[in-house]
Design a protein around this motif. Structure first.
Motif, short mmCIF file in Angstrom:
data_model
loop_
_atom_site.label_atom_id
_atom_site.label_comp_id
_atom_site.label_asym_id
_atom_site.label_seq_id
_atom_site.Cartn_x
_atom_site.Cartn_y
_atom_site.Cartn_z
N HIS A 36 13.23 3.11 4.40
CA HIS A 36 12.94 4.19 5.35
C HIS A 36 11.67 4.92 4.92
CE1 HIS A 36 14.72 7.68 7.94
NE2 HIS A 36 13.55 7.26 8.37
N GLY A 37 11.56 5.20 3.62
CA GLY A 37 10.40 5.92 3.11
C GLY A 37 9.10 5.16 3.30
N THR A 85 4.03 4.61 9.28
CA THR A 85 3.90 5.12 10.65
C THR A 85 3.10 6.42 10.69
OG1 THR A 85 6.07 6.19 10.45
CG2 THR A 85 6.01 4.04 11.50
N LYS A 86 3.28 7.27 9.67
CA LYS A 86 2.51 8.51 9.61
C LYS A 86 1.02 8.23 9.42
CE LYS A 86 6.31 11.34 7.81
NZ LYS A 86 6.88 12.01 6.60
N LYS A 145 15.12 -8.16 -0.79
CA LYS A 145 15.56 -7.95 0.59
C LYS A 145 14.85 -6.78 1.26
CE LYS A 145 19.53 -8.14 3.61
NZ LYS A 145 21.00 -8.25 3.74
N PRO A 146 14.58 -5.67 0.55
CA PRO A 146 13.83 -4.59 1.22
C PRO A 146 12.47 -5.06 1.75
CG PRO A 146 14.83 -3.77 -0.79
CD PRO A 146 15.03 -5.25 -0.79
N SER A 205 0.82 -1.23 0.00
CA SER A 205 0.00 0.00 0.00
C SER A 205 0.85 1.27 0.00
CB SER A 205 -0.92 0.00 1.23
OG SER A 205 -0.19 0.28 2.41
N ALA A 206 2.15 1.12 0.26
CA ALA A 206 3.01 2.30 0.37
C ALA A 206 4.10 2.33 -0.71
CB ALA A 206 3.66 2.34 1.75
N THR A 207 3.98 1.47 -1.73
CA THR A 207 4.97 1.47 -2.82
C THR A 207 4.25 1.66 -4.15
OG1 THR A 207 4.85 -0.96 -2.96
CG2 THR A 207 6.59 -0.03 -1.61
#
Length: 415
Positions: free
Chosen positions: A117-118, A124-125, A78-79, A67-69
Motif C-alpha cells: 500500500h505504501g 500515485t502521489k 510476492k509483494p 524507486s519507492a523502496t
C-alpha cells in the motif's frame, strides 16, 4: 467467498505471471489451470490483459517499484509480484487507484499489505508514468543488439487484427465493407479488439485471422494451379489455406492431432481443400512428389512478442539452440525429397539470427540450391527485402500502421 469485484481476475493474472516467470510456461499453457476458477469471459479477458501488460512492461514496472523502496524487494517476492500487477492495472488499463488498492491488497492476505500500500501510494502521489517504449530485459537487448531499440518501439501495445482473404481480388471491396485498411493483396487490418465472429463473411469463410508477416511465406510461392505443395508444420493452417486459395494441391503435415483439428475446422469454414497428414516430419516419407515445400519451422517464436510478451522472459540460449537443431533436421529431410526445379521456402517467426540468417547461410553451404531473391513487389507496403534477397520483419516496422510480427523468410530452387 470474497465478493470483491475484479479480485478473481487479479488472482488469475498473478497465477499466469508466476507460471511464465517461475516455471517457464507460455501464457497459453498456463491459462487452463490459472483461469479455471474464474467465471465469466469478461474476468478471464481482464486476467489475460493484466498478465500481458505486466509482462510487456515488466522492466519498467520494476524500476518504479525500486524507486519507492529503501531496500530492493527480491525478484520472487510476492509483494513485488502484486505491485507489478497493481501498477499495470493503473498505468496500462486505466484502473482508478482506489479500485487497484481494493483488488490488489487482498492478494497479500496474511502478508505485507502495508508495504505494498505504501509503495503504490507513493507512486500515485508522484504521478509516475511509464516510458513511451517498453524497456527490454537485459538478455534480450544483448541478443538483438543494435536492432533492439527499433524492435521495442513496436511492443508498447497489443497488435491490431489482421485478416487474410480467400480471394485476394476482393481486397479493396472487403476492406471498405469492413471499415479496415489493407497493407497488401489479401490483407485487411482492423482495430484491436474487433469481435471476430461478428465480422461480415465469417460464416461463409471468406477470410481467416493471420498476422501480416505470417502471410508472407506462402505468398512467395505464387500461383499454384496444377502444382503440388507440402506444408510442413502446417497447423493451425493459415499458410495451408493461403496455398489452397491460390490453386495449390496442398498436403498439410503436422505432428499435433489437436492442432490439425483446428486446421480441419478452418478448411471446412472456408470451403478450401487439403490433404491432412498427422506425422512427425523427421520420420515421414511422402508418397508423392511436390513442386514446392514450405517449412514454417518450429522456433523460439520471439517474433510474436508483441502479442505473446511471455517470450521476452522465458526464451534463452538453450531454447534457441534446441530449435536450431530441429530446424536443420527438418531442412535436411525436406531438401532430400526435392527434385531439380522444386522450390523451397523456409520461414520462422523468430527474431534470432541463429534461427534466420544463420540458418539460411547453413542451408546454402550444405545443399545444392539456387537462391531465389524476394522482390519488393512480392512484399507488403513498406517492407523491403534484405540485400541478400531474404525477408526480415520485426515489430518495429510499419509502426505507424500497427506493426507486424517478426519473421525471417528465404526462398531457393533445387538445382
Amino acid at each position: 467467498m470474497n465478493k470483491t469485484p475484479g479480485l478473481p481476475a487479479r488472482q488469475g493474472a498473478l497465477k499466469l505471471i508466476d507460471a511464465v516467470l517461475r516455471r517457464g510456461e507460455t501464457l497459453e499453457q498456463a491459462e487452463r489451470a490459472a483461469l479455471k476458477p474464474i467465471r465469466g469471459p469478461a474476468d478471464k479477458a481482464l486476467a489475460r490483459a493484466l498478465a500481458g501488460e505486466t509482462l510487456r512492461w515488466l522492466a519498467d514496472l520494476d524500476s518504479l517499484i525500486d524507486s519507492a523502496t529503501k531496500k530492493r524487494l527480491p525478484d520472487d517476492a510476492k509483494p513485488r509480484a502484486v505491485l507489478r500487477l497493481m501498477l499495470a492495472g493503473w498505468l496500462r488499463l486505466d484502473t482508478p487507484p482506489h479500485a487497484v488498492i481494493a483488488t490488489g491488497l487482498p492478494l497479500l492476505a496474511g502478508g505485507p499489505r502495508r508495504l505494498a500500500h505504501g509503495v503504490f501510494s507513493t507512486l500515485t502521489k508522484r504521478e509516475v508514468t511509464l516510458p513511451e517504449v517498453p524497456t527490454l530485459p537485459d538478455a534480450v537487448q544483448m541478443r538483438w543488439g543494435e536492432r533492439a531499440s527499433e524492435i521495442a518501439k513496436g511492443l508498447g501495445d497489443p497488435p491490431p487484427l489482421d485478416l487474410c482473404l480467400r480471394d485476394i481480388s476482393e481486397t479493396s471491396a472487403r476492406a471498405v465493407a469492413m471499415g479496415g485498411e489493407t497493407l497488401g493483396p489479401g490483407n485487411i487490418r482492423l482495430p484491436r479488439g474487433t469481435p471476430i465472429d461478428r465480422l461480415p463473411s465469417f460464416d461463409e469463410g471468406a477470410w481467416w485471422v493471420q498476422d501480416l508477416a505470417a502471410q508472407i511465406p506462402a505468398s512467395l510461392l505464387g500461383d499454384g494451379s496444377g502444382k503440388r505443395a507440402l506444408d510442413l508444420c502446417a497447423a493451425p493452417g493459415g499458410k495451408t489455406m493461403q496455398l489452397a486459395s491460390r490453386g495449390w494441391q496442398v498436403t498439410a503435415l503436422d505432428i499435433s492431432e489437436r492442432r490439425l483439428d483446428m486446421l480441419r475446422e478452418n478448411l471446412s469454414r472456408t470451403g478450401l481443400a487439403a490433404e491432412i497428414v498427422c506425422a512427425d516430419a523427421l520420420s515421414y516419407t511422402p508418397g508423392k512428389a511436390f513442386d514446392a515445400i514450405l517449412i514454417d519451422a518450429p522456433c523460439s517464436a520471439t517474433g510474436t512478442c508483441r502479442r505473446h510478451p511471455d517470450v521476452l522472459h522465458r526464451v534463452g540460449p538453450r531454447q534457441i539452440e534446441e530449435m536450431v537443431e530441429i530446424q536443420r533436421a527438418l531442412a535436411e529431410r525436406a531438401i532430400g525429397w526435392m527434385r531439380s526445379g522444386n522450390v523451397l521456402v523456409y520461414a520462422v517467426c523468430s527474431l534470432e539470427s541463429e534461427e534466420g540468417e544463420e540458418q539460411a547461410m547453413w542451408i546454402e553451404q550444405q545443399f545444392d540450391l539456387e537462391r531465389l531473391p524476394v522482390t519488393s513487389a512480392e512484399l507488403p507496403q513498406g517492407i523491403e527485402p534484405t540485400a541478400e534477397g531474404w525477408v526480415r520483419t520485426d515489430p518495429g516496422m510499419l509502426e505507424q500502421d500497427g506493426g507486424l510480427d517478426g519473421f525471417f523468410v528465404a526462398r531457393w530452387r533445387k538445382r
